[in-house]
Design a protein around this motif. Structure first.
Motif, short mmCIF file in Angstrom:
data_model
loop_
_atom_site.label_atom_id
_atom_site.label_comp_id
_atom_site.label_asym_id
_atom_site.label_seq_id
_atom_site.Cartn_x
_atom_site.Cartn_y
_atom_site.Cartn_z
N ALA A 87 -11.82 -2.49 -4.98
CA ALA A 87 -10.67 -2.54 -3.95
C ALA A 87 -9.91 -3.93 -3.87
CB ALA A 87 -11.50 -2.70 -2.44
N VAL A 88 -10.56 -4.96 -4.20
CA VAL A 88 -10.04 -6.23 -4.32
C VAL A 88 -8.88 -6.24 -5.56
CG1 VAL A 88 -10.04 -8.73 -4.62
CG2 VAL A 88 -11.78 -7.63 -3.11
N ASN A 89 -9.48 -5.79 -6.57
CA ASN A 89 -8.36 -5.63 -7.75
C ASN A 89 -7.16 -4.66 -7.24
OD1 ASN A 89 -10.09 -7.17 -9.31
ND2 ASN A 89 -11.05 -5.23 -10.25
N ASN A 90 -7.36 -3.50 -6.58
CA ASN A 90 -6.26 -2.67 -6.20
C ASN A 90 -5.33 -3.44 -5.35
OD1 ASN A 90 -7.73 -0.50 -7.50
ND2 ASN A 90 -8.53 0.41 -5.64
N ILE A 91 -5.90 -4.22 -4.61
CA ILE A 91 -4.93 -4.75 -3.36
C ILE A 91 -4.22 -5.95 -4.06
CG2 ILE A 91 -5.10 -6.46 -1.42
CD1 ILE A 91 -7.79 -4.98 -0.42
N GLU A 92 -4.72 -6.97 -5.02
CA GLU A 92 -4.11 -7.65 -5.76
C GLU A 92 -3.00 -7.01 -6.54
OE1 GLU A 92 -5.69 -11.84 -7.38
OE2 GLU A 92 -6.09 -10.13 -8.74
N THR A 93 -3.19 -5.92 -7.43
CA THR A 93 -2.44 -5.13 -8.05
C THR A 93 -0.81 -4.82 -7.22
OG1 THR A 93 -3.94 -4.35 -9.57
CG2 THR A 93 -1.84 -3.12 -9.57
N LYS A 94 -1.22 -4.43 -6.09
CA LYS A 94 -0.34 -3.90 -5.21
C LYS A 94 0.52 -4.90 -4.66
CE LYS A 94 -2.73 0.40 -3.70
NZ LYS A 94 -3.55 0.86 -2.92
N VAL A 95 -0.22 -6.08 -4.46
CA VAL A 95 0.71 -7.37 -3.82
C VAL A 95 1.51 -7.81 -5.01
CG1 VAL A 95 0.16 -9.71 -3.42
CG2 VAL A 95 -1.17 -7.82 -2.30
N PHE A 96 1.03 -7.98 -6.34
CA PHE A 96 1.81 -8.45 -7.28
C PHE A 96 2.84 -7.32 -7.83
CE2 PHE A 96 -1.56 -11.45 -7.91
CZ PHE A 96 -0.71 -12.79 -7.54
N SER A 97 2.63 -6.16 -7.44
CA SER A 97 3.68 -5.33 -7.88
C SER A 97 4.87 -5.42 -7.03
CB SER A 97 3.10 -3.78 -8.06
OG SER A 97 2.89 -3.54 -6.68
N LEU A 98 4.82 -5.93 -5.70
CA LEU A 98 5.93 -5.96 -5.01
C LEU A 98 6.77 -6.86 -5.30
CD1 LEU A 98 3.98 -6.40 -1.50
CD2 LEU A 98 5.06 -4.53 -2.22
N GLU A 99 6.47 -7.84 -6.50
CA GLU A 99 7.29 -8.58 -7.16
C GLU A 99 8.13 -9.83 -6.14
OE1 GLU A 99 9.72 -6.80 -10.04
OE2 GLU A 99 8.02 -5.98 -11.09
N GLU A 100 7.44 -10.08 -5.22
CA GLU A 100 8.22 -11.03 -4.13
C GLU A 100 7.33 -12.52 -4.38
OE1 GLU A 100 10.76 -10.45 -2.12
OE2 GLU A 100 10.59 -8.14 -2.76
N LYS A 101 8.28 -13.39 -3.99
CA LYS A 101 7.75 -14.75 -4.16
C LYS A 101 6.91 -15.33 -2.74
CE LYS A 101 10.76 -16.58 -7.38
NZ LYS A 101 11.93 -17.60 -7.88
N GLU A 102 7.35 -14.46 -1.80
CA GLU A 102 6.86 -14.84 -0.45
C GLU A 102 6.46 -13.28 0.21
OE1 GLU A 102 8.66 -19.07 0.98
OE2 GLU A 102 9.49 -17.31 2.06
N ILE A 103 5.36 -13.19 0.61
CA ILE A 103 5.03 -11.97 1.40
C ILE A 103 4.26 -12.41 2.90
CG2 ILE A 103 3.34 -10.19 1.05
CD1 ILE A 103 3.74 -10.12 -1.62
N PRO A 104 4.71 -11.62 3.91
CA PRO A 104 3.99 -11.67 4.93
C PRO A 104 2.41 -11.50 5.03
CG PRO A 104 6.00 -10.50 5.36
CD PRO A 104 5.87 -10.59 4.00
N SER A 105 1.74 -12.01 5.82
CA SER A 105 0.26 -12.04 5.72
C SER A 105 0.15 -10.30 6.32
CB SER A 105 -0.64 -12.75 6.60
OG SER A 105 -0.19 -13.09 7.79
N SER A 106 0.79 -9.86 7.23
CA SER A 106 0.85 -8.61 7.95
C SER A 106 0.60 -7.25 6.72
CB SER A 106 1.84 -8.35 8.65
OG SER A 106 3.10 -8.51 8.33
N VAL A 107 1.40 -7.62 5.62
CA VAL A 107 1.65 -6.78 4.40
C VAL A 107 0.08 -6.78 3.83
CG1 VAL A 107 2.63 -6.26 2.13
CG2 VAL A 107 4.17 -6.87 4.21
N VAL A 108 -0.30 -7.88 3.47
CA VAL A 108 -1.53 -7.94 2.78
C VAL A 108 -2.69 -7.46 3.69
CG1 VAL A 108 -3.24 -9.49 1.79
CG2 VAL A 108 -0.85 -9.99 1.42
N GLY A 109 -2.60 -7.62 5.10
CA GLY A 109 -3.53 -7.11 5.93
C GLY A 109 -3.39 -5.46 6.04
N GLU A 110 -2.38 -5.05 6.08
CA GLU A 110 -2.33 -3.38 5.87
C GLU A 110 -3.04 -3.03 4.59
OE1 GLU A 110 -1.62 -1.35 8.37
OE2 GLU A 110 -1.19 -3.38 9.57
#
Length: 153
Positions: A87-110
């Motif tokens: 699950a952590v790997n899946n989340i991390e993959t999705k976070v880095f696939s956004l290719e953003e330098k800054e991401i709101p914590s709400s996106v990570v929380g969802e």
């Protein structure tokens, strides 16, 4: 690659294979000048990711924080450690696939909540109750009804 023994700037690769962690390459190298062998590890350089918190403070992304949150939500639940890591790997993959330098914590929380929904419903509700800061029992019940309605369909 520079030889660590004699400083020769040109060495040759004898063997390459994925490292044990799967996220890097292990290379066996030999120096043409001194003949010594050594091992190097090649890893992908990731862009430093900044998380924008609710109060607009910024902090560096931490895989450990996501993992801790999921472990806390799954406390005393029948969720295997490998499922949590996946699950952590899946989340991390999705976070880095956004290719953003800054991401709101709400996106990570969802993203965490979406993974927990599939992992364990009790863990999902635990995480959601803290993350969404339920103000009263009614908002908590509304979230539970969403889960129950999903099961009936």
């Amino acid at each position: 690659m520079k030889c660590p023994y004699c400083g020769n700037p040109d060495t040759k690769v004898i063997d390459s294979r994925p490292a044990e962690d799967g996220s890097s390459i292990r290379r066996r190298r030999a120096c043409d000048i001194c003949g010594k062998r050594f091992t190097t590890y090649e890893k992908i350089e990731t862009i430093p990711l900044i998380i924008i918190k609710k109060d607009n403070n910024r902090e560096q992304y931490s895989r450990q924080k996501i993992e801790n949150g999921i472990i806390r939500a799954c406390y005393k639940r029948p969720v295997p450690a490998e499922k949590i890591q996946q699950a952590v790997n899946n989340i991390e993959t999705k976070v880095f696939s956004l290719e953003e330098k800054e991401i709101p914590s709400s996106v990570v929380g969802e993203l965490v909540m979406n993974e927990l929904k599939d992992l364990d419903e009790v863990a999902y509700v635990r995480f959601a109750s803290v993350y969404r800061e339920f103000k009263d029992v009614n908002t908590f019940m509304d979230e539970l009804k969403k889960i129950l309605d999903k099961e009936e369909k």
